[in-house]
Design a protein around this motif. Sequence first.
Motif, PDB file in Angstrom:
ATOM      1  N   LEU A 138      26.363  33.016  18.263  1.00  0.00           N
ATOM      2  CA  LEU A 138      27.822  33.593  19.015  1.00  0.00           C
ATOM      3  C   LEU A 138      28.036  35.248  18.770  1.00  0.00           C
ATOM      4  CD1 LEU A 138      30.613  33.157  19.197  1.00  0.00           C
ATOM      5  CD2 LEU A 138      31.406  33.652  17.219  1.00  0.00           C
ATOM      6  N   GLY A 139      28.732  35.474  19.922  1.00  0.00           N
ATOM      7  CA  GLY A 139      28.787  36.908  21.023  1.00  0.00           C
ATOM      8  C   GLY A 139      31.002  36.829  20.903  1.00  0.00           C
ATOM      9  N   THR A 140      30.496  38.054  20.649  1.00  0.00           N
ATOM     10  CA  THR A 140      32.232  38.606  20.952  1.00  0.00           C
ATOM     11  C   THR A 140      31.902  39.727  21.969  1.00  0.00           C
ATOM     12  OG1 THR A 140      32.902  38.257  19.118  1.00  0.00           O
ATOM     13  CG2 THR A 140      34.469  38.963  20.323  1.00  0.00           C
ATOM     14  N   HIS A 141      32.951  39.292  22.616  1.00  0.00           N
ATOM     15  CA  HIS A 141      33.492  40.494  24.595  1.00  0.00           C
ATOM     16  C   HIS A 141      35.329  40.636  24.414  1.00  0.00           C
ATOM     17  CE1 HIS A 141      32.994  42.593  28.197  1.00  0.00           C
ATOM     18  NE2 HIS A 141      33.594  41.679  28.615  1.00  0.00           N
ATOM     19  N   GLY A 142      34.656  42.112  24.294  1.00  0.00           N
ATOM     20  CA  GLY A 142      36.966  42.640  23.971  1.00  0.00           C
ATOM     21  C   GLY A 142      37.317  42.178  25.704  1.00  0.00           C
ATOM     22  N   TYR A 143      38.955  42.279  25.618  1.00  0.00           N
ATOM     23  CA  TYR A 143      39.174  41.562  26.605  1.00  0.00           C
ATOM     24  C   TYR A 143      39.475  43.440  26.858  1.00  0.00           C
ATOM     25  CZ  TYR A 143      42.939  39.726  29.338  1.00  0.00           C
ATOM     26  OH  TYR A 143      44.043  39.054  30.636  1.00  0.00           O
ATOM     27  N   GLU A 144      39.970  42.542  28.459  1.00  0.00           N
ATOM     28  CA  GLU A 144      39.333  44.031  29.791  1.00  0.00           C
ATOM     29  C   GLU A 144      40.533  43.642  30.869  1.00  0.00           C
ATOM     30  OE1 GLU A 144      35.723  46.233  30.581  1.00  0.00           O
ATOM     31  OE2 GLU A 144      35.393  45.342  29.143  1.00  0.00           O
ATOM     32  N   GLY A 145      41.153  42.739  30.619  1.00  0.00           N
ATOM     33  CA  GLY A 145      41.868  42.490  31.366  1.00  0.00           C
ATOM     34  C   GLY A 145      41.773  41.109  32.554  1.00  0.00           C
ATOM     35  N   VAL A 146      42.274  40.492  33.406  1.00  0.00           N
ATOM     36  CA  VAL A 146      41.553  39.289  34.462  1.00  0.00           C
ATOM     37  C   VAL A 146      40.413  40.217  34.936  1.00  0.00           C
ATOM     38  CG1 VAL A 146      41.611  38.489  36.391  1.00  0.00           C
ATOM     39  CG2 VAL A 146      44.214  38.806  35.470  1.00  0.00           C
ATOM     40  N   ALA A 147      39.452  39.685  34.242  1.00  0.00           N
ATOM     41  CA  ALA A 147      37.581  39.515  35.334  1.00  0.00           C
ATOM     42  C   ALA A 147      37.544  39.790  36.430  1.00  0.00           C
ATOM     43  CB  ALA A 147      36.515  38.909  33.993  1.00  0.00           C
ATOM     44  N   PHE A 148      37.962  40.559  36.811  1.00  0.00           N
ATOM     45  CA  PHE A 148      37.410  40.632  38.690  1.00  0.00           C
ATOM     46  C   PHE A 148      36.406  41.641  38.513  1.00  0.00           C
ATOM     47  CE2 PHE A 148      42.007  42.144  38.340  1.00  0.00           C
ATOM     48  CZ  PHE A 148      41.529  43.902  39.060  1.00  0.00           C
ATOM     49  N   ARG A 149      36.162  42.646  37.693  1.00  0.00           N
ATOM     50  CA  ARG A 149      35.888  44.039  38.236  1.00  0.00           C
ATOM     51  C   ARG A 149      34.562  44.393  38.067  1.00  0.00           C
ATOM     52  NH1 ARG A 149      39.442  45.536  34.858  1.00  0.00           N
ATOM     53  NH2 ARG A 149      38.501  45.700  33.806  1.00  0.00           N
ATOM     54  N   PRO A 150      33.660  44.300  38.817  1.00  0.00           N
ATOM     55  CA  PRO A 150      32.301  44.553  38.544  1.00  0.00           C
ATOM     56  C   PRO A 150      32.115  45.647  37.682  1.00  0.00           C
ATOM     57  CG  PRO A 150      32.004  44.002  41.021  1.00  0.00           C
ATOM     58  CD  PRO A 150      33.455  44.530  40.060  1.00  0.00           C
ATOM     59  N   ASP A 151      32.444  45.820  37.167  1.00  0.00           N
ATOM     60  CA  ASP A 151      31.871  47.021  36.414  1.00  0.00           C
ATOM     61  C   ASP A 151      31.829  46.159  34.643  1.00  0.00           C
ATOM     62  OD1 ASP A 151      34.861  47.283  36.731  1.00  0.00           O
ATOM     63  OD2 ASP A 151      34.124  48.290  34.936  1.00  0.00           O
ATOM     64  N   GLU A 152      32.484  45.390  34.624  1.00  0.00           N
ATOM     65  CA  GLU A 152      32.507  45.145  32.992  1.00  0.00           C
ATOM     66  C   GLU A 152      30.828  43.967  33.303  1.00  0.00           C
ATOM     67  OE1 GLU A 152      35.892  41.762  31.036  1.00  0.00           O
ATOM     68  OE2 GLU A 152      36.211  42.287  32.854  1.00  0.00           O
ATOM     69  N   GLY A 153      30.588  43.440  33.791  1.00  0.00           N
ATOM     70  CA  GLY A 153      29.528  42.755  33.648  1.00  0.00           C
ATOM     71  C   GLY A 153      28.266  43.441  32.961  1.00  0.00           C
ATOM     72  N   PRO A 154      28.186  44.665  32.927  1.00  0.00           N
ATOM     73  CA  PRO A 154      26.963  45.229  31.800  1.00  0.00           C
ATOM     74  C   PRO A 154      27.620  45.277  30.316  1.00  0.00           C
ATOM     75  CG  PRO A 154      26.832  46.489  33.597  1.00  0.00           C
ATOM     76  CD  PRO A 154      28.444  45.808  34.119  1.00  0.00           C
ATOM     77  N   ARG A 155      28.829  45.470  30.690  1.00  0.00           N
ATOM     78  CA  ARG A 155      29.482  45.088  28.424  1.00  0.00           C
ATOM     79  C   ARG A 155      29.143  43.744  27.915  1.00  0.00           C
ATOM     80  NH1 ARG A 155      32.188  49.103  31.899  1.00  0.00           N
ATOM     81  NH2 ARG A 155      33.935  47.360  31.603  1.00  0.00           N
TER      82      ARG A 155
END
Length: 251
Positions: A138-155
């Motif tokens: 299991l991994g966990t990813h913090g909420y960054e808003g609606v996921a439409f920004r490509p820069d969230e991808g690496p995180r």
Amino acid sequence: MTTTVREQVSAEEWQLREDLAACYRLVAWMGWDDLVFTHISARVPGPEHHFLINPYGLMFDEITASSLVKVDAECRKIIESPDPVNPAGFVIHGAVHAARHDVQCVLHTHTTAGVAVSAQAGGVLPISQQSTFVLASLGTHGYEGVAFRPDEGPRLQADLGANTFLLLKNHGLLTVGASVADAFLAMHAFEATCRIQLAAQSGGGPLTEVHPAILRGTAEAMRVQTGGLGGAFVWPALLRKLDRLGSNHRD
């Protein structure tokens, strides 16, 4: 004369289309869908980095093998389709596929139980047999808003790592698999884990946690339980269930 989708693709891709369409129908049957939102994607065999995704606007119980849309890594259509696709919805899936070449299928849900557990500070608790399978990978990813920004991808890629399960905080659940069947079976365990956790917490009493030593042996227990087949062990039975329901997902 109009050429059908089946005539334009390989036999291997058509089988993948049937499996992915079946997965959409099963997600709807299980009640994990969210109207037309969320997505299940699958990597098409071959070196082209093409993917199948749902036509945006169709309910999950409407999706067929032919209606699935083939896109590239930027979510541009490879085979013309009258239905739209949702590039924003492919951001999460595209990021996972780009980082995990061992993954064929990415399954994402917004179920009530999944979002509720994702909002809890403690996340998934080791209080059920189902949770032991999830916590083993299991991994966990913090909420960054609606996921439409490509820069969230690496995180997101870093948070998933080599895991099978990803808890998207305040958002929902995500599973990956080397096949559509594997991703579905993983989501079945993830969703059950969340439902059981909420039910146990609703009792108001103290909860008994699984001993950490048991958690360490979970991966082998899952392998033994499915005879080493993973999702392929239950997939034929699930397809028979769809047939009994009169599903036309193979069209």
